[in-house]
Design an enzyme around this catalytic site. Structure first.
Site, short mmCIF file in Angstrom:
data_model
loop_
_atom_site.label_atom_id
_atom_site.label_comp_id
_atom_site.label_asym_id
_atom_site.label_seq_id
_atom_site.Cartn_x
_atom_site.Cartn_y
_atom_site.Cartn_z
CG ASP A 93 -2.03 1.01 1.14
OD1 ASP A 93 -2.11 1.72 0.11
OD2 ASP A 93 -2.82 1.10 2.09
CB ALA A 94 3.21 2.53 -2.23
CE LYS A 95 -4.25 4.70 0.09
NZ LYS A 95 -3.62 3.78 1.07
NE ARG A 96 5.94 5.01 -3.19
CZ ARG A 96 6.48 5.49 -2.08
NH1 ARG A 96 6.07 6.65 -1.60
NH2 ARG A 96 7.44 4.82 -1.45
#
Length: 271
Positions: A93-96
């Site tokens: 879960d990084a939401k880059r």
């Protein structure tokens, strides 16, 4: 095996659509782990071992590790999952979200450094910011769509050609970006009406659904809105409610109990 194949197999073999979030906060750790140099690693391993048979996926949140200079422990956790539980997908879960050249480095981070099966991404900068992830055709690319936080409505309901932005994103991903069949969407359990609308748009595409547990989303409403025709299609995430079910040496056993109860509650409404 691709991420989608691995996830589909996990739904069946694990009899679960529960995604367990790994959001380690040392301030909430039991006393016997406080101050230990490998506390994050030890805590997460204990949670994983206690709950693995209840999960269809694990989702470490990179910020919880990066803020504590614990990316090396995140690497160890991802390696531990790959080696001990290779049948369970790991979602980073990084939401880059960044320009193509930078996105390429973020993709390398997710898939090469951490060895994740899938990663969450932000679509705000458009296709070229997501393309480097999509080029790894065996990996999952999970795109933010209708997020579980209240502030998501500030942008996600803006009109785009006669439809709200989150629906435009759902159509865009389903119709144009998912050419390799590797995409999924993030849609919050806190908005079951919008969840049902997204499901209608994207068909059987997997949905990562945060917002139950500490955020208050209703499991019955979530499952009824998010399931596919065969009763699958979901990674319903719970993090804090499982991780911090009990703040003492019995934390892992308590986490297991909550995970099993949550998995079973989801399953009751999947038929």
């Amino acid at each position: 095996m691709t991420f989608i194949d691995k996830l589909s197999a996990a739904w069946q073999t694990q009899n679960s659509q529960l995604c367990i979030g790994l959001d380690p906060d040392p301030a909430k750790f039991p006393a016997h782990l406080q101050g230990k140099p490998d506390a994050i690693l030890d805590f997460c391993k204990a949670i994983i071992d206690a709950t693995a048979d209840a999960a269809c996926s694990f989702k470490p949140q990179i910020a919880y590790f990066a803020a504590l200079r614990a990316e090396d422990q995140l690497e160890e956790i991802c390696k531990y999952l790959r080696e001990r539980y290779p049948h369970i997908p790991v979602v980073l879960d990084a939401k880059r979200g960044d320009i193509g050249a930078t996105a390429e480095q973020y993709a390398r981070e997710a898939f090469e450094r951490y060895g994740a099966d899938a990663v969450t991404v932000n679509p705000y900068m458009g296709f070229d910011s997501v393309q480097p992830y999509l080029e790894r055709q065996d990996k999952g690319v999970i795109v933010l769509c209708r997020t579980s936080n209240a502030g998501g409505s500030d942008l996600q309901f803006l009109d785009v050609g006669g439809q709200p932005l989150y629906q435009h994103v759902a159509h865009l991903v389903a119709d144009k970006w998912n050419t390799n069949g590797q995409c999924a969407l993030v849609v919050g359990a806190t908005f079951p009406n919008e969840l049902a609308q997204v499901r209608a748009i994207v068909g059987d595409m997997p949905l990562l659904i945060p917002g139950i547990g500490a955020q208050g989303g209703d499991i019955k409403a979530t499952v009824e809105a998010g399931r596919t025709a065969n009763g699958t299609g979901m990674m319903i995430n719970s993090s804090r409610a499982i991780l911090y079910a009990k703040p003492d040496e019995m934390f892992a056993q308590a986490a297991r109990q909550v995970a099993l109860e949550t998995r079973d509650a989801i399953n009751r409404f999947c038929v």
